[in-house]
Enzyme design. Structure first.
Site, PDB file in Angstrom:
ATOM      1  N   GLU A 387       0.882  -1.344  -0.043  1.00  0.00           N
ATOM      2  CA  GLU A 387      -0.054  -0.044  -0.058  1.00  0.00           C
ATOM      3  C   GLU A 387       0.739   1.238  -0.067  1.00  0.00           C
ATOM      4  O   GLU A 387       0.811   2.037   0.850  1.00  0.00           O
ATOM      5  CB  GLU A 387      -1.021   0.035   1.196  1.00  0.00           C
ATOM      6  N   GLU A 465      -4.050 -10.645   0.357  1.00  0.00           N
ATOM      7  CA  GLU A 465      -4.774 -10.456   1.743  1.00  0.00           C
ATOM      8  C   GLU A 465      -6.114 -11.124   1.443  1.00  0.00           C
ATOM      9  O   GLU A 465      -6.767 -10.235   0.436  1.00  0.00           O
ATOM     10  CB  GLU A 465      -4.711  -9.216   2.222  1.00  0.00           C
TER      11      GLU A 465
HETATM   12  C1  GAL Z   1      -4.935  -4.075   4.160  1.00  0.00           C
HETATM   13  C2  GAL Z   1      -3.318  -3.826   4.736  1.00  0.00           C
HETATM   14  C3  GAL Z   1      -3.251  -4.659   5.929  1.00  0.00           C
HETATM   15  C4  GAL Z   1      -4.436  -4.404   6.912  1.00  0.00           C
HETATM   16  C5  GAL Z   1      -5.630  -4.943   6.382  1.00  0.00           C
HETATM   17  C6  GAL Z   1      -6.679  -4.595   7.477  1.00  0.00           C
HETATM   18  O1  GAL Z   1      -5.427  -3.102   3.547  1.00  0.00           O
HETATM   19  O2  GAL Z   1      -2.538  -4.062   3.871  1.00  0.00           O
HETATM   20  O3  GAL Z   1      -2.032  -4.192   6.445  1.00  0.00           O
HETATM   21  O4  GAL Z   1      -4.521  -3.134   7.250  1.00  0.00           O
HETATM   22  O5  GAL Z   1      -5.972  -4.191   5.312  1.00  0.00           O
HETATM   23  O6  GAL Z   1      -6.582  -5.346   8.738  1.00  0.00           O
END
Ligand code: GAL
Length: 919
Positions: A387, A465
């Protein structure tokens, strides 16, 4: 101290590999002198974070910087820690040595024996400085700023934890030794042979005894003949040494190859799936100081839950981590220490990623990342960071990395055009979108597609993620896994995230409490968003991990009345190392299963003795690790006892006609109930329903958290006592009617037939459809026949199986840091709830099943309490018998509950036998 530059630190040596060397090393960890903001000198342990050692406080933010966006300037309120250590150095360090710092947050100025050596930038990156230590009385001074220009590049979603938090060492660099070694061990799946490309800083002797290699190398390519490849499933390492007369470096070589073949991710020639987790470094008392023992325990816990990949979100881990992933077997996506997410708040204006003045800082970070860990077999992908928007500095990082190490792939999520990466990566894409991405490469590119688009279509897809594991959840795992299994382009992904980052604080009363954002008085913070893991900060397994282990399992087992079908979902090995056990009641045995290569399904007969109401088949490795299981059930319907008499009216409250006593046990209920104490996922709007408020709000708006129930009628019908109740939210005209027909079966037993009918126009789905009872006395445990041993929800129901189970009172809820609905046992056919005042046994008649939740706290209390440690039990037992439940989803970050797991208003009926047994 200059803290507002856009460049990297100065004065350190060029980065190099972490080498396991024969040269002496002296740990400088221990007790150092310390002062904060030029206050009194005191002492502090190194490594540690000063805010966790009584100096200042930790602070948690996710996206937003806790200081003004005014790059590269840090705020004036900037704690400065001074560290000092006086030490002696043995003879060995006097003909060349370096001081090595593995982690200092966020910027340091290093002085040695009065001389300025230089500065560091990159909190989770190694910096080395050349020194000439004296025999005695060396003075090492480190001045650390909590915030600096570097803080703009380190906006990861985590606690701000300043200090020297990783090892400090004095490392000898003998004259004539080896400064650096870069060894790439390639495996050719076609021939089964290995090739070692090795670059050393000086001519050296390479020995690999097992492969009979003994030769001189410098910048060399060595064909080593037939080798056994390394993979997470076969973490085969070959011991090697590279030596000069002055120094010997030990290497552990894993021969392997990762590549992209026609939008498919392949490893050693086999298509693979990342069944991964995102791992931050976290310890509840020590922050990002995690011991090697804890790290090993953590990785072993992952292995036991079928995790095969780790993304080191969002920075390189402590160096010892990679030794363990090589040895235990994990694919590692190693991420650079970089995130500038806070710039999203200002539309990415002045984002350092696209500002040429920051380029050297970006490149320095990437070089330090790659060099340190370049010799690890488990590192298969380099990630530029997380990010950080888009921009030329990211492209420069990718270009340098590709030129330096073409043996690995490059990852970066935030640039969806994916022009300079080798994997198309996204986070929290919905199931529908993942499906479209899977399908995309199966048809020709659209006419007029740009070159960037064409490039992206050639890439395998990963979700770096997905399935945000915050609180009760994540739901939707099965559907993601189905897609990954269906489309060859989809190479799996990484759950967000492995561990919750709660910080434990032990009060003067000796009680240990788990804290999250805001609990340390921060004026800007993101609350409990920091506690979103598959395991708690203490590494207790959350129900999400149990479910995940099922979907990540490398075997799928389907059991029918007479056969067992087993699918090998390993990437590299056959099933030969597994034992397949079947069990039913007291009987059981071992099945003979063909070895089956990856991707194949085999079917074997089930022995005729396997004929009980449920037959379980388990795949077991290493005698006790259950890798996967399957079950077949054939329950006979539970018969209806012959009713005897009409219940006495005295057993019921005269006004509400709610049951008040049964066989001497006082109780209150049952009462229809549609609400649950909102989960974290209920408190966020799902990404699939833009514009709609979170369910928790929709439920309160509809008023289902405060149903008012009125007795409509009571009378005798067909030999039963029939009561009709109308439950309606305050100020609303929609609701549900419930009809109860009571029969007395024995003095201690009542038969209850329930019919529930919704009325009016319901504006929102329900959280559940339950019958709630309050029993006297504190919960003392639950015995049940149903799914277990752990809790389950409709979209989080994997990893449980039918059986008879017992749970102690403290196993009936999950101690999420922020209290919420938890603990439901599903598929229940009979249950006995024990309290300190007696027992209530519930039998579900016919073929139906219910979910049972037993809690020492009312839902209203759970919903209004912010920390688990603040929940105070009132000495009663709250029991819910749910006829239906909504799923949990992952709306905290991602899609909400999938439509098939929602619970729109609907009629229902059930028949129960209630039997009381007072203590
Ligand atoms: C994503 C980010 C993570 C964490 C997650 C939400 O956008 O890369 O570091 O913030 O969201 O828990």
């Amino acid at each position: 101290m200059e803290l507002a530059r856009k460049g990297p630190g100065e004065g350190s040596l060029p980065p190099r590999a972490r080498l396991n060397s024969s040269a002496p090393r002296q740990s400088l960890n221990g007790t150092w002198e310390f002062r904060l903001d030029e206050g009194e000198w005191t002492t502090i342990p190194v490594p540690s974070h000063w805010v966790l050692e009584g100096h200042g406080k930790p602070a948690y933010t996710n996206v937003r910087y806790p200081f003004a966006i005014d790059p590269p300037h840090p705020p004036d309120e900037n704690p400065i820690g001074d560290y000092r250590l006086t030490f002696d150095a043995a003879e060995d360090f006097r003909d060349g040595a370096v001081l090595r710092f593995d982690g200092i947050e966020s910027a340091a100025e290093i002085r040695f024996n009065g001389q300025l050596l230089g500065t560091t930038r990159g909190s989770r990156l190694t910096h080395e400085f050349a020194v000439e230590p004296r025999a005695t009385g060396n003075v090492l001074e480190v001045r650390v700023a909590q915030f600096s220009d570097a803080s703009y590049l380190e906006d990861q979603d985590m606690w701000w934890l300043p200090g020297i938090f990783r090892d400090v060492d004095l490392v000898a660099t003998p004259a004539g030794g080896l400064r650096d070694v870069f060894a790439v061990a390639d495996f050719d799946p076609g021939s089964g042979t290995g090739t070692l490309t090795v670059r050393t800083s000086a001519q050296a002797r390479l020995r690999i005894p097992e492969l009979a290699v003994d030769q001189t190398v410098h910048d060399s390519v060595v064909a080593v003949g037939t080798v056994q490849p390394w993979s997470p499933e076969t973490p085969r390492l070959y011991a090697a040494t590279v030596s000069t007369d002055a120094e010997e470096i030990s290497l552990r070589l894993g021969f392997r190859r990762i590549e992209v073949c026609g939008a498919v991710l392949e490893f050693n020639g086999n298509p693979i799936q990342f069944r991964g987790v995102n791992r931050h470094e976290h310890h509840p008392e020590r922050g990002r100081v995690v011991s090697p023992e804890d790290t090993r325990a953590e990785l072993e816990l992952m292995k036991r839950h079928n995790v095969n990949a780790v993304r080191t979100s969002h920075y390189p881990p402590a160096p010892g981590f990679l030794d363990l992933t090589d040895e235990l077997g994990f694919y590692v996506v190693l991420e650079c220490d970089l995130e500038t997410h806070g710039f999203v708040e200002v539309g990415w204006r002045d984002n350092p990623s696209d500002d040429p003045e920051w380029e050297s800082a970006y490149l320095d970070r990437m070089r330090r990342t790659v060099h340190r860990d370049k010799n690890h077999a488990s590192v298969v992908v380099w990630s530029l960071g997380n990010e950080a928007g888009t921009g030329t500095n990211l492209e420069a990082m990718a270009a340098w990395t590709r030129a330096f190490d073409p043996s690995r792939l490059i990852h970066y999520e935030h640039d969806w055009a994916s022009t300079y990466v080798d994997l198309y990566s996204r986070m929290y894409a919905s199931h529908d979108e993942v499906e479209r991405i899977g399908e995309e490469v199966l048809s020709p590119a659209p006419f007029g597609a740009t070159p960037a688009e064409l490039h992206r279509r050639e890439l395998p897809f990963i979700q770096c993620e997905y399935a945000h594991a915050m609180g009760n959840g994540p739901g939707g795992l099965e559907e993601y896994q189905d897609l990954f299994d269906r489309y060859p382009r989809l190479a799996g992904g990484f759950i967000w995230e492995w561990v919750e980052h709660a910080l434990a604080v032990t009060g003067s009363d000796g009680k240990r409490r788990m804290y999250y954002g805001g609990d340390f008085g921060e004026d800007i913070h993101d609350g409990n968003f920091v506690t979103d893991g598959l395991v708690s900060a203490d590494r207790e397994v959350r129900p999400g991990l149990t479910a995940l282990a099922h979907w990540f399992s490398p075997v799928r087992i389907e059991v029918t009345a007479s056969t067992v079908r087993i699918r090998n979902r390993y990437d590299h090995v056959d099933l030969g190392h597994l034992t397949f056990r079947w069990r039913t009641g007291d009987a059981g045995g071992v099945l003979s299963v063909p070895r089956a290569t990856p991707g194949r399904t085999v079917e074997v007969p089930l022995p005729p003795e396997a004929s009980g109401p449920w037959v379980t088949v388990e795949a077991v490795a290493d005698a006790e690790h259950v890798i996967g299981s399957g079950q077949f059930t054939r329950f006979a319907p539970t018969g209806r006892p012959a009713p005897t008499t009409l219940p006495t009216r005295e057993a019921f409250d005269p006004v509400s006609m709610r049951l008040r006593t049964l066989g001497g046990l006082t109780l209150d209920g049952p009462l229809v109930s549609l609400w649950r104490a909102p989960t974290d996922n209920d408190r966020y709007p799902g990404w699939d329903e833009p514009g709609l408020p979170p369910y928790a709000e929709r439920w309160t708006e509809a008023g289902i958290d405060r149903l008012r129930t009125r007795l409509v009628s009571a009378g005798e019908v067909d030999g039963a006592l029939r009561t009709v109740h109308r439950s309606t939210p305050p100020g609303r005209d929609f609701g549900v009617d419930s009809e109860f027909r009571w029969h007395q079966v024995s003095p201690d037993a009542l038969l209850l037939d329930v019919v529930v009918t919704p009325r009016g126009v319901w504006p929102v789905e329900w959280a559940r459809l339950g019958l709630d009872l309050v029993l006297p006395g504190a919960p003392a445990g639950l015995d049940w026949l149903g799914l277990g041993p752990g809790p389950a929800y409709p979209d989080l129901a994997a990893g449980v199986r039918y059986g008879t189970f017992h749970a102690e009172a403290d196993e009936l809820y999950t101690p999420y840091v922020r209290p919420q609905e938890s603990g439901a046992r599903r598929g229940v056919r009979t249950a006995t709830v024990a309290t300190s005042a007696g027992e209530l046994r519930v039998t579900v008649l016919g073929d139906d099943e219910i979910a049972v939740t037993v809690s020492p706290w009312s839902r209203a209390l759970i919903a209004s309490t912010l920390h688990h440690h603040d929940l105070v039990a009132d000495g009663r037992t709250y029991v819910s018998l749910d006829l239906a439940q909504s799923g949990v989803g992952t709306a905290a970050c991602g899609p909400g509950v999938l439509p098939r797991y929602r619970l729109p208003a609907r009629p229902a009926r059930i028949s129960l036998l209630l039997e009381a047994n007072p203590a």
